[in-house]
Write a protein that holds these residues in place. Structure first.
Motif, short mmCIF file in Angstrom:
data_model
loop_
_atom_site.label_atom_id
_atom_site.label_comp_id
_atom_site.label_asym_id
_atom_site.label_seq_id
_atom_site.Cartn_x
_atom_site.Cartn_y
_atom_site.Cartn_z
N TYR A 70 0.83 -1.20 0.00
CA TYR A 70 0.00 0.00 0.00
C TYR A 70 0.87 1.25 0.00
O TYR A 70 0.44 2.30 -0.44
N MET A 71 2.07 1.11 0.53
CA MET A 71 3.03 2.20 0.51
C MET A 71 4.42 1.57 0.48
O MET A 71 4.72 0.69 1.29
N PRO A 72 5.26 2.01 -0.46
CA PRO A 72 6.60 1.42 -0.51
C PRO A 72 7.46 1.91 0.65
O PRO A 72 7.23 3.00 1.18
N PRO A 73 8.47 1.12 1.03
CA PRO A 73 9.40 1.60 2.05
C PRO A 73 10.32 2.66 1.46
O PRO A 73 10.76 2.53 0.32
N PHE A 74 10.61 3.68 2.24
CA PHE A 74 11.45 4.78 1.76
C PHE A 74 12.82 4.83 2.42
O PHE A 74 13.66 5.63 2.04
N GLU A 75 13.05 3.98 3.41
CA GLU A 75 14.29 4.06 4.18
C GLU A 75 15.54 3.89 3.33
O GLU A 75 16.56 4.54 3.58
N ALA A 76 15.50 3.07 2.32
CA ALA A 76 16.68 2.83 1.49
C ALA A 76 16.99 4.03 0.59
O ALA A 76 18.11 4.17 0.11
N THR A 77 16.01 4.88 0.36
CA THR A 77 16.19 6.02 -0.55
C THR A 77 16.28 7.35 0.17
O THR A 77 17.07 8.20 -0.19
N LEU A 78 15.44 7.53 1.18
CA LEU A 78 15.40 8.81 1.89
C LEU A 78 16.20 8.76 3.18
O LEU A 78 16.05 7.83 3.98
N SER A 79 17.00 9.76 3.38
CA SER A 79 17.77 9.86 4.62
C SER A 79 16.84 10.27 5.77
O SER A 79 15.70 10.70 5.55
N GLN A 80 17.36 10.14 6.96
CA GLN A 80 16.62 10.60 8.14
C GLN A 80 16.25 12.08 7.99
O GLN A 80 15.12 12.49 8.28
N GLU A 81 17.21 12.86 7.50
CA GLU A 81 16.95 14.29 7.31
C GLU A 81 15.78 14.51 6.35
O GLU A 81 14.89 15.31 6.61
N ALA A 82 15.77 13.77 5.25
CA ALA A 82 14.71 13.93 4.25
C ALA A 82 13.34 13.54 4.82
O ALA A 82 12.34 14.25 4.60
N ILE A 83 13.29 12.45 5.55
CA ILE A 83 12.01 12.00 6.12
C ILE A 83 11.49 13.03 7.13
O ILE A 83 10.30 13.36 7.13
N TRP A 84 12.37 13.56 7.97
CA TRP A 84 11.93 14.56 8.94
C TRP A 84 11.53 15.87 8.26
O TRP A 84 10.68 16.61 8.76
N THR A 85 12.10 16.18 7.09
CA THR A 85 11.66 17.39 6.39
C THR A 85 10.24 17.22 5.86
O THR A 85 9.46 18.17 5.86
N VAL A 86 9.90 16.01 5.45
CA VAL A 86 8.51 15.76 5.01
C VAL A 86 7.57 15.93 6.19
O VAL A 86 6.50 16.54 6.06
N ARG A 87 7.96 15.42 7.33
CA ARG A 87 7.14 15.60 8.54
C ARG A 87 6.99 17.09 8.86
O ARG A 87 5.90 17.54 9.24
N THR A 88 8.05 17.84 8.69
CA THR A 88 8.00 19.29 8.92
C THR A 88 6.98 19.93 8.00
O THR A 88 6.15 20.74 8.43
N TYR A 89 7.01 19.55 6.73
CA TYR A 89 6.03 20.08 5.77
C TYR A 89 4.61 19.72 6.21
O TYR A 89 3.72 20.57 6.21
N LEU A 90 4.39 18.46 6.58
CA LEU A 90 3.05 18.03 6.97
C LEU A 90 2.54 18.76 8.21
O LEU A 90 1.34 19.01 8.33
N GLU A 91 3.44 19.12 9.10
CA GLU A 91 3.03 19.88 10.29
C GLU A 91 2.45 21.23 9.90
O GLU A 91 1.60 21.76 10.60
N THR A 92 2.88 21.79 8.79
CA THR A 92 2.34 23.08 8.34
C THR A 92 1.02 22.94 7.62
O THR A 92 0.34 23.91 7.35
N ARG A 93 0.64 21.70 7.30
CA ARG A 93 -0.59 21.42 6.56
C ARG A 93 -1.70 20.90 7.47
O ARG A 93 -2.78 20.57 6.98
N ARG A 94 -1.48 20.84 8.76
CA ARG A 94 -2.45 20.27 9.70
C ARG A 94 -3.82 20.94 9.62
O ARG A 94 -3.91 22.16 9.46
N VAL A 95 -4.83 20.13 9.76
CA VAL A 95 -6.20 20.64 9.94
C VAL A 95 -6.77 19.97 11.17
O VAL A 95 -6.54 18.81 11.41
N PRO A 96 -7.50 20.75 11.96
CA PRO A 96 -8.08 20.15 13.18
C PRO A 96 -9.20 19.17 12.86
O PRO A 96 -9.79 19.21 11.83
#
Length: 165
Positions: free
Chosen positions: A139-165
């Motif tokens: 349903y979702m491919p694993p990204f660990e082999a391609t994305l670094s820890q820094e990259a994954i946390w930047t996506v989380r940072t982006y998603l935090e700005t998109r939050r809706v209650p």
């Protein structure tokens, strides 16, 4: 003669409509394209090391937050938007990531709220790193082999700005 022409025309029009709908359906399926993770350049961020962090280091107090957000927006668009939707607004194929931690936002107790956000960080990190499969289907491919820890946390940072209650 008119009725023969009319029924022939109607049959041809119906066939054309069916072919058009089939072509649009195929185009919609192909629009998701190959969901192969794309590498993300994070060289402008402080490197986090080999040990995976438990919480987003690019939080609102981080001096690297603006750069992480810039990179995370691009990383999301490259790797996540095809399934989770542009600007994290899901079209129904995959979860709406603007709501991933919406339950946490409504908590009034600071301790419970912090625990909730930590749990969501854990869920996010494990899902992105290892992917999601069910009944042998990816349903979702694993990204660990391609994305670094820094990259994954930047996506989380982006998603935090998109939050809706």
């Amino acid at each position: 003669m008119k009725s023969i022409f009319s029924s022939h025309f109607q049959r041809r029009a119906a066939q054309a409509l069916v072919l058009s709908v089939a072509a649009l359906g195929a185009a919609a399926v192909l629009a998701h394209g190959d969901v192969v993770p794309q590498a993300v350049d994070t060289h402008t961020l402080p490197q986090l090391g080999a040990k995976w962090l438990e919480a987003n280091p690019y939080n609102e107090q981080s001096p690297a937050r603006a750069e992480a957000l810039r990179i995370g927006t691009s990383a999301y668009n490259q790797n996540c938007a095809r399934c989770h939707g542009l600007e994290a607004i899901s079209g129904g194929i995959a979860p709406d990531l603007r709501k991933i931690d919406s339950e946490c936002l409504g908590l009034s107790d600071a301790g419970k709220k912090a625990a909730c956000f930590k749990e969501m960080d854990d869920y996010f990190l494990s899902t992105v790193r290892r992917g999601r499969t069910r009944d042998g289907r990816v349903y979702m491919p694993p990204f660990e082999a391609t994305l670094s820890q820094e990259a994954i946390w930047t996506v989380r940072t982006y998603l935090e700005t998109r939050r809706v209650p």
